[in-house]
Design an enzyme around this catalytic site. Structure first.
Site, PDB file in Angstrom:
ATOM      1  N   HIS A  48      -6.247  -7.808   6.887  1.00 14.62           N
ATOM      2  CA  HIS A  48      -6.606  -6.401   7.089  1.00 14.62           C
ATOM      3  C   HIS A  48      -6.684  -6.061   8.566  1.00 14.62           C
ATOM      4  CE1 HIS A  48      -8.225  -2.674   5.265  1.00 14.62           C
ATOM      5  NE2 HIS A  48      -8.806  -2.537   6.441  1.00 14.62           N
ATOM      6  N   ASP A  50      -6.457  -2.307  11.010  1.00 16.84           N
ATOM      7  CA  ASP A  50      -6.430  -0.844  10.905  1.00 16.84           C
ATOM      8  C   ASP A  50      -5.662  -0.150  12.026  1.00 16.84           C
ATOM      9  OD1 ASP A  50      -7.866   0.301   8.577  1.00 16.84           O
ATOM     10  OD2 ASP A  50      -9.479  -0.999   9.246  1.00 16.84           O
ATOM     11  N   GLU A 161      -5.757   0.942   1.328  1.00 15.90           N
ATOM     12  CA  GLU A 161      -7.208   0.773   1.254  1.00 15.90           C
ATOM     13  C   GLU A 161      -7.817   1.981   0.558  1.00 15.90           C
ATOM     14  OE1 GLU A 161     -10.907  -0.702   4.055  1.00 15.90           O
ATOM     15  OE2 GLU A 161      -9.272   0.407   4.983  1.00 15.90           O
ATOM     16  N   HIS A 188     -12.517   2.682  -1.660  1.00 16.77           N
ATOM     17  CA  HIS A 188     -13.035   2.505  -0.302  1.00 16.77           C
ATOM     18  C   HIS A 188     -14.553   2.636  -0.430  1.00 16.77           C
ATOM     19  CE1 HIS A 188     -13.573   3.541   4.108  1.00 16.77           C
ATOM     20  NE2 HIS A 188     -13.101   2.304   4.095  1.00 16.77           N
ATOM     21  N   HIS A 229     -14.747  -3.779  -0.937  1.00 15.60           N
ATOM     22  CA  HIS A 229     -15.292  -2.420  -1.070  1.00 15.60           C
ATOM     23  C   HIS A 229     -15.799  -2.073  -2.472  1.00 15.60           C
ATOM     24  CE1 HIS A 229     -14.833  -0.476   2.827  1.00 15.60           C
ATOM     25  NE2 HIS A 229     -13.666  -1.071   2.961  1.00 15.60           N
ATOM     26  N   HIS A 250     -10.994  -8.159   3.206  1.00 15.94           N
ATOM     27  CA  HIS A 250     -11.876  -8.244   4.380  1.00 15.94           C
ATOM     28  C   HIS A 250     -13.323  -8.153   3.911  1.00 15.94           C
ATOM     29  CE1 HIS A 250     -11.103  -4.011   3.723  1.00 15.94           C
ATOM     30  NE2 HIS A 250     -11.892  -3.602   4.683  1.00 15.94           N
ATOM     31  N   ASP A 358     -10.274  -7.194  10.055  1.00 16.11           N
ATOM     32  CA  ASP A 358     -10.698  -5.789  10.112  1.00 16.11           C
ATOM     33  C   ASP A 358     -10.666  -5.248  11.532  1.00 16.11           C
ATOM     34  OD1 ASP A 358     -11.391  -3.361   8.967  1.00 16.11           O
ATOM     35  OD2 ASP A 358     -13.528  -3.793   8.871  1.00 16.11           O
TER      36      ASP A 358
END
Length: 431
Positions: A48, A50, A161, A188, A229, A250, A358
């Protein structure tokens, strides 16, 4: 006349060899050597990152002039001066060989808007990959990942995600898979119309009937089911339904840090049977329990001051600054991340561990692991704790590749089955 007089070159060489000023290469400690050897043959496959969201937030996905070779200058244009944590130079330093780029969009009750935005994020990520063919290579299968790593490229995969990205439509799910998405996090931070998130009030008690069909269809497609999540009940329901290994792209271990984003032992105990993996996160609030408790106390103090001093934001700011000075944030280090890996190995086995940093989705990683350069230091810490080179290779990328292959194998096995056509709100039958 002197016979056999040494040449000037020979005298100079002898002087250099004898001189104590000549720099000697520092010996590499055994743990670092083991970590380096593991990452040389099995580079990091991270679950993961971003960066795509950073591209949306910082440059509105306008990347034709964006320099991804070096992003250390990006703080200049950021309101808080935050520098991106990822670029090509630092990925090389971090020994990253494969990366799931998160095509994340915020939780959104307007699902058609979320679908549009995730397609835009897939577009910008593919364009970024295409701009750097010497460093990145788009991948959708385990074989493609291995070939890219063997060629010295960062295999670049897409992970969605949040299940809001499919607009409660299995048809949209299939088309996003066709565009290259190879995992989807079922929620999420907020519930979807068919699954409960770990940080929202439960509505469905886990997965709804439609949510279970989402998992089945993902399995049929060969798309990894990501349970980071989601609520514990959703994790359990997904494990009940899944025919292929799941991932946590993650997350950490809840027994080490009680954050609801982490995986409880009840779920870890089921992972060996499923074959799935927890890709351990680097976010300090999920790693260090003292840091989590500190943040809760700070949030409570801030809420108390805002209630006491309504309409006086300067007083709140000044008083909070004094509180922060008297109550410094506990430091989170690589050792905390290693503690989560230790716990998962104890409960579920080393076959159940991966890495999901992450980065660029958090303010900073732990001390010594503030950006994507830190993976070798983490693996040296694990080697110091007694992990063998073979175990480090499994954690770095071999477990993730095995999971991908298992998902692909199941999809091939059921390739003759028709697509699932369940609707989340079936039309009312005519009377």
């Amino acid at each position: 006349m002197q016979l056999f007089a040494p040449s000037r070159l020979a005298l100079a060489a002898a002087f250099l060899l004898a001189s104590p000023l000549v720099a000697q290469e520092a010996p590499v400690d055994p743990a670092t050597a083991t970590a380096n050897a593991a990452l040389e043959v099995a580079p990091i496959f991270d679950g993961h990152n971003d960066v795509p969201n950073q591209l949306r937030a910082r440059v509105a996905n306008q990347i034709n002039a964006f320099d991804f070779e070096d992003t250390t200058h990006t703080g200049e244009a950021h309101p808080q001066g935050a520098v991106m944590q990822t670029d090509l130079a630092r990925l090389r330093q971090g020994k990253v060989g494969a990366q799931f780029w998160s095509v994340y969009v915020p939780s959104n009750p307007d699902e058609p808007e979320a679908v549009q935005e995730v397609i835009e994020q897939i577009d910008v990520t593919k364009r970024l990959i295409a701009r750097y063919p010497d460093a990145l290579r788009f991948a959708t299968t385990a074989d493609q990942v291995e070939r890219a790593m063997a060629d010295g490229k960062v295999a670049s995969l897409l992970g969605m995600e949040g299940g809001h990205s499919i607009g409660s439509s299995l048809g949209v799910l299939r088309q996003l898979h066709a565009l290259g998405a190879r995992y989807m996090t079922l929620t999420h931070n907020s519930n979807t119309p068919w699954a409960d998130a770990g940080t929202d009030n439960p509505v469905h008690g886990g997965l709804s009937a439609f949510g279970m069909d989402v998992v089945r269809e993902m399995n049929r497609l060969g798309m990894l089911v990501d349970l980071s999540h989601v609520s514990e009940a959703t994790m359990m329901d997904a494990l009940d339904v899944a025919k292929a290994p799941v991932i946590f792209s993650h997350s950490g271990a809840r027994a080490v840090n009680g954050h609801p984003r982490n995986v409880p032992d009840s779920v870890l105990a089921r992972l060996p049977e499923n074959g799935g993996i927890v890709m351990v996160v680097a976010l300090p609030g999920f790693l260090n329990e003292a840091r989590r408790q500190w943040f809760a106390k700070r949030s409570a103090e801030e809420a108390r001051l805002k209630a006491l001093f309504q309409g006086q934001p300067e007083t709140v700011t000044t008083t909070m600054a004094a509180w922060d000075k008297a109550n410094p944030e506990p430091a989170t280090t690589i050792k905390h991340m290693a503690d989560h890996i230790d716990h998962i190995r104890k409960v579920a086995g080393v076959e159940s561990i991966g890495i999901g940093g992450d980065f660029d989705g958090m303010p900073s990683g732990p001390v010594g692991f503030e950006d994507v350069r830190g993976y070798p230091l983490l693996f040296a810490e694990l080697a110091k704790r007694g992990y063998s080179q073979a175990e480090l290779e499994m954690i770095a990328s071999r477990n993730a590749l095995r999971v991908m292959r298992a998902a692909e194998a199941y999809a091939a096995q059921v390739a003759s089955e028709p697509p699932i056509e369940t609707l989340i709100n079936p039309p009312a039958k005519p009377e």
